[in-house]
Design a protein around this motif. Structure first.
Motif, mmCIF file in Angstrom:
data_model
loop_
_atom_site.group_PDB
_atom_site.id
_atom_site.type_symbol
_atom_site.label_atom_id
_atom_site.label_comp_id
_atom_site.label_asym_id
_atom_site.label_seq_id
_atom_site.Cartn_x
_atom_site.Cartn_y
_atom_site.Cartn_z
ATOM 1 N N ALA A 48 127.319 11.255 -26.621
ATOM 2 C CA ALA A 48 128.015 10.734 -25.660
ATOM 3 C C ALA A 48 129.497 10.662 -25.381
ATOM 4 C CB ALA A 48 127.240 9.320 -25.225
ATOM 5 N N TYR A 49 129.960 10.321 -26.484
ATOM 6 C CA TYR A 49 131.439 10.339 -26.596
ATOM 7 C C TYR A 49 132.436 11.439 -27.110
ATOM 8 C CZ TYR A 49 130.222 5.415 -25.438
ATOM 9 O OH TYR A 49 129.660 4.428 -24.701
ATOM 10 N N GLY A 52 134.756 15.666 -23.274
ATOM 11 C CA GLY A 52 134.183 16.353 -21.920
ATOM 12 C C GLY A 52 132.811 15.746 -21.715
ATOM 13 N N ASN A 53 132.266 14.790 -22.359
ATOM 14 C CA ASN A 53 130.935 14.124 -22.046
ATOM 15 C C ASN A 53 130.987 12.933 -21.491
ATOM 16 O OD1 ASN A 53 129.453 16.280 -23.108
ATOM 17 N ND2 ASN A 53 128.933 15.495 -25.056
ATOM 18 N N SER A 54 130.199 12.585 -20.616
ATOM 19 C CA SER A 54 130.426 11.129 -19.975
ATOM 20 C C SER A 54 129.027 10.493 -20.576
ATOM 21 C CB SER A 54 130.156 11.300 -18.453
ATOM 22 O OG SER A 54 129.721 9.974 -17.857
ATOM 23 N N PRO A 55 129.374 9.134 -21.100
ATOM 24 C CA PRO A 55 128.265 8.561 -21.948
ATOM 25 C C PRO A 55 127.208 8.368 -20.698
ATOM 26 C CG PRO A 55 130.085 7.545 -22.445
ATOM 27 C CD PRO A 55 130.509 8.635 -21.306
ATOM 28 N N ALA A 56 127.494 7.754 -19.506
ATOM 29 C CA ALA A 56 126.237 7.473 -18.332
ATOM 30 C C ALA A 56 125.689 8.669 -17.962
ATOM 31 C CB ALA A 56 127.267 6.776 -17.318
ATOM 32 N N HIS A 57 126.343 9.792 -17.859
ATOM 33 C CA HIS A 57 125.630 11.078 -17.482
ATOM 34 C C HIS A 57 124.927 11.771 -18.597
ATOM 35 C CE1 HIS A 57 124.943 14.938 -15.571
ATOM 36 N NE2 HIS A 57 125.383 15.459 -16.643
ATOM 37 N N THR A 58 125.280 11.524 -19.825
ATOM 38 C CA THR A 58 124.896 12.159 -20.920
ATOM 39 C C THR A 58 123.567 11.557 -21.278
ATOM 40 O OG1 THR A 58 126.818 12.835 -21.741
ATOM 41 C CG2 THR A 58 125.093 13.025 -23.490
#
Length: 145
Positions: A48-49, A52-58
């Motif tokens: 998630a972190y 390039g990754n979004s925690p909410a989306h991932t």
């Protein structure tokens, strides 16, 4: 009742072994999907972190799908009654060669477990009797003084 309608009523009986087998297979399919979604969710949490990754989306998409799958399975188990049956844990290898215990093995296991519980209860009762006797002897000794 005609032969055909008798045959049809046997297949639609919700308590028939065939329906139970089908329902158990459907439940196992649900569990396999839940395991896959849980793995995806775990992977999403782990990454998630990362850049390039979004925690909410991932994690969000997998978590909502996982929660829905769990609700669906719970409702299926409740509606079919499959959830009321004891289910042995799946073997680690997930191989189809595992054989469920026979009725006699289940009876033997239950008898051993009942015997263990009976012996434990018997020891507790014997300990209670010793404690009561000791308390009674102490009470008698204090009255005699």
């Amino acid at each position: 009742m005609s032969q055909s309608s008798l045959h049809d009523s046997i297949h639609t009986d919700p308590n028939s072994p065939e329906v139970l087998k089908q329902n158990v297979q459907i439940a196992l399919d649900h569990v396999a999907r839940i395991q896959s979604l849980a793995r995806n969710c775990l992977h999403g949490v782990q990454s998630a972190y990362q850049a390039g990754n979004s925690p909410a989306h991932t994690t969000g998409k997998y978590l909502s799908a996982l929660m829905q799958a769990l609700r669906t399975l719970a409702e299926f188990l409740r509606q079919t009654g499959v959830g009321a049956y004891p289910m042995p844990p799946a073997p680690e290898s997930q191989s189809a060669s595992s054989v469920p215990p026979t009725e006699q093995q289940l009876i033997d296991t239950t008898a051993r477990e009942v015997q263990v519980l009976y012996e434990r209860l018997k020891r507790i009762q014997e300990s209670n009797t010793v404690a009561v006797n000791l308390l009674g002897a102490a009470d008698t000794a204090s009255r005699a003084r």
